[in-house]
Design a protein around this motif. Structure first.
Motif, PDB file in Angstrom:
ATOM      1  N   THR A  41      50.338  20.205  -3.874  1.00 48.65           N
ATOM      2  CA  THR A  41      49.843  18.846  -4.096  1.00 48.65           C
ATOM      3  C   THR A  41      51.001  17.854  -4.132  1.00 48.65           C
ATOM      4  O   THR A  41      50.957  16.793  -3.496  1.00 48.65           O
ATOM      5  N   LEU A  42      52.054  18.200  -4.850  1.00 47.48           N
ATOM      6  CA  LEU A  42      53.222  17.316  -4.935  1.00 47.48           C
ATOM      7  C   LEU A  42      53.905  17.157  -3.578  1.00 47.48           C
ATOM      8  O   LEU A  42      54.362  16.056  -3.227  1.00 47.48           O
ATOM      9  N   ALA A  43      53.959  18.228  -2.802  1.00 44.46           N
ATOM     10  CA  ALA A  43      54.544  18.134  -1.457  1.00 44.46           C
ATOM     11  C   ALA A  43      53.717  17.197  -0.577  1.00 44.46           C
ATOM     12  O   ALA A  43      54.270  16.377   0.175  1.00 44.46           O
ATOM     13  N   ALA A  44      52.407  17.291  -0.678  1.00 42.10           N
ATOM     14  CA  ALA A  44      51.539  16.397   0.095  1.00 42.10           C
ATOM     15  C   ALA A  44      51.742  14.951  -0.336  1.00 42.10           C
ATOM     16  O   ALA A  44      51.752  14.040   0.505  1.00 42.10           O
ATOM     17  N   TRP A  45      51.908  14.737  -1.621  1.00 38.13           N
ATOM     18  CA  TRP A  45      52.161  13.386  -2.112  1.00 38.13           C
ATOM     19  C   TRP A  45      53.490  12.850  -1.596  1.00 38.13           C
ATOM     20  O   TRP A  45      53.608  11.660  -1.300  1.00 38.13           O
ATOM     21  N   ALA A  46      54.490  13.704  -1.491  1.00 38.49           N
ATOM     22  CA  ALA A  46      55.774  13.267  -0.928  1.00 38.49           C
ATOM     23  C   ALA A  46      55.584  12.797   0.511  1.00 38.49           C
ATOM     24  O   ALA A  46      56.155  11.780   0.923  1.00 38.49           O
ATOM     25  N   VAL A  47      54.760  13.512   1.264  1.00 36.15           N
ATOM     26  CA  VAL A  47      54.458  13.112   2.636  1.00 36.15           C
ATOM     27  C   VAL A  47      53.730  11.770   2.655  1.00 36.15           C
ATOM     28  O   VAL A  47      54.059  10.879   3.453  1.00 36.15           O
ATOM     29  N   LEU A  48      52.740  11.612   1.788  1.00 36.75           N
ATOM     30  CA  LEU A  48      52.001  10.345   1.715  1.00 36.75           C
ATOM     31  C   LEU A  48      52.928   9.174   1.409  1.00 36.75           C
ATOM     32  O   LEU A  48      52.830   8.116   2.036  1.00 36.75           O
ATOM     33  N   MET A  49      53.810   9.363   0.443  1.00 36.07           N
ATOM     34  CA  MET A  49      54.706   8.286   0.047  1.00 36.07           C
ATOM     35  C   MET A  49      55.710   7.972   1.165  1.00 36.07           C
ATOM     36  O   MET A  49      55.986   6.805   1.447  1.00 36.07           O
ATOM     37  N   ALA A  50      56.234   9.013   1.814  1.00 35.84           N
ATOM     38  CA  ALA A  50      57.184   8.796   2.905  1.00 35.84           C
ATOM     39  C   ALA A  50      56.528   8.063   4.072  1.00 35.84           C
ATOM     40  O   ALA A  50      57.172   7.267   4.757  1.00 35.84           O
ATOM     41  N   ALA A  51      55.242   8.324   4.280  1.00 38.05           N
ATOM     42  CA  ALA A  51      54.515   7.690   5.382  1.00 38.05           C
ATOM     43  C   ALA A  51      53.942   6.333   4.983  1.00 38.05           C
ATOM     44  O   ALA A  51      53.391   5.625   5.827  1.00 38.05           O
ATOM     45  N   GLY A  52      54.061   5.963   3.712  1.00 39.81           N
ATOM     46  CA  GLY A  52      53.524   4.689   3.249  1.00 39.81           C
ATOM     47  C   GLY A  52      52.009   4.622   3.269  1.00 39.81           C
ATOM     48  O   GLY A  52      51.433   3.557   3.454  1.00 39.81           O
ATOM     49  N   ALA A  57      42.901   6.131   0.001  1.00 42.70           N
ATOM     50  CA  ALA A  57      42.184   6.315   1.260  1.00 42.70           C
ATOM     51  C   ALA A  57      41.636   7.742   1.360  1.00 42.70           C
ATOM     52  O   ALA A  57      42.270   8.703   0.910  1.00 42.70           O
ATOM     53  N   VAL A  58      40.473   7.863   1.953  1.00 44.26           N
ATOM     54  CA  VAL A  58      39.867   9.186   2.148  1.00 44.26           C
ATOM     55  C   VAL A  58      40.795  10.068   2.971  1.00 44.26           C
ATOM     56  O   VAL A  58      40.964  11.256   2.677  1.00 44.26           O
ATOM     57  N   SER A  59      41.443   9.505   3.977  1.00 40.77           N
ATOM     58  CA  SER A  59      42.371  10.293   4.794  1.00 40.77           C
ATOM     59  C   SER A  59      43.544  10.811   3.962  1.00 40.77           C
ATOM     60  O   SER A  59      44.056  11.904   4.223  1.00 40.77           O
ATOM     61  N   SER A  60      43.958  10.063   2.958  1.00 48.11           N
ATOM     62  CA  SER A  60      45.010  10.546   2.061  1.00 48.11           C
ATOM     63  C   SER A  60      44.511  11.720   1.235  1.00 48.11           C
ATOM     64  O   SER A  60      45.263  12.660   0.957  1.00 48.11           O
ATOM     65  N   GLY A  61      43.249  11.681   0.846  1.00 47.85           N
ATOM     66  CA  GLY A  61      42.656  12.817   0.152  1.00 47.85           C
ATOM     67  C   GLY A  61      42.663  14.068   1.004  1.00 47.85           C
ATOM     68  O   GLY A  61      42.905  15.173   0.513  1.00 47.85           O
ATOM     69  N   VAL A  62      42.443  13.885   2.304  1.00 42.37           N
ATOM     70  CA  VAL A  62      42.489  15.030   3.225  1.00 42.37           C
ATOM     71  C   VAL A  62      43.911  15.592   3.290  1.00 42.37           C
ATOM     72  O   VAL A  62      44.113  16.811   3.276  1.00 42.37           O
ATOM     73  N   VAL A  63      44.901  14.709   3.322  1.00 41.78           N
ATOM     74  CA  VAL A  63      46.299  15.161   3.338  1.00 41.78           C
ATOM     75  C   VAL A  63      46.618  15.942   2.066  1.00 41.78           C
ATOM     76  O   VAL A  63      47.231  17.018   2.127  1.00 41.78           O
ATOM     77  N   VAL A  64      46.193  15.423   0.926  1.00 40.27           N
ATOM     78  CA  VAL A  64      46.446  16.107  -0.349  1.00 40.27           C
ATOM     79  C   VAL A  64      45.719  17.448  -0.384  1.00 40.27           C
ATOM     80  O   VAL A  64      46.278  18.467  -0.814  1.00 40.27           O
ATOM     81  N   TRP A  65      44.488  17.466   0.077  1.00 39.65           N
ATOM     82  CA  TRP A  65      43.705  18.702   0.124  1.00 39.65           C
ATOM     83  C   TRP A  65      44.420  19.759   0.956  1.00 39.65           C
ATOM     84  O   TRP A  65      44.620  20.890   0.505  1.00 39.65           O
ATOM     85  N   LEU A  66      44.823  19.389   2.151  1.00 38.27           N
ATOM     86  CA  LEU A  66      45.485  20.358   3.029  1.00 38.27           C
ATOM     87  C   LEU A  66      46.840  20.782   2.472  1.00 38.27           C
ATOM     88  O   LEU A  66      47.220  21.947   2.573  1.00 38.27           O
TER      89      LEU A  66
END
Length: 112
Positions: A41-52, A57-66
């Motif tokens: 989960t934390l790794a996915a959040w790092a990706v979200l933050m790096a990508a701004g 967003a629902v798509s961010s939830g998908v990123v966190v889920w994966l």
């Protein structure tokens, strides 16, 4: 806020899993189950933050889920924990519901 929500929901996933398989809950047992998924989960959040990306967003939830799912399963494998197919299927469905549906609900309530 969404980071805290995601981490709490992944923690709940681990609690439910421990209770359903062992009938009891200890901090050590919970941590053994939870840490790989929390790290994912934390790794996915790092990706979200790096990508701004917008965390709500629902798509961010998908990123966190994966991230939670794939990262969690990979770390469980490295740690010699189980990754049996039924567990992967259940984790996929439950983590998906926990990490994506709250964002869908927030989006729908914001529109109302």
């Amino acid at each position: 806020m969404w980071l805290v929500v995601d981490l709490l929901l992944v923690g709940v996933f681990a609690v439910v899993g421990r209770l359903s398989h062992y009938g009891t809950l200890t901090v050590g047992g919970w941590w053994t189950t939870a840490w790989p998924f929390l790290a994912g989960t934390l790794a996915a959040w790092a990706v979200l933050m790096a990508a701004g990306r917008e965390p709500a967003a629902v798509s961010s939830g998908v990123v966190v889920w994966l991230g939670a799912l794939v990262g969690g399963m990979a770390l469980r494998q490295v740690d010699s924990q189980g990754t049996a197919t039924p567990f992967v299927v259940v984790a996929t469905l439950v983590l998906g519901a926990l990490l994506v549906l709250p964002r869908v609900g927030a989006r729908l309530s914001a529109r109302a």
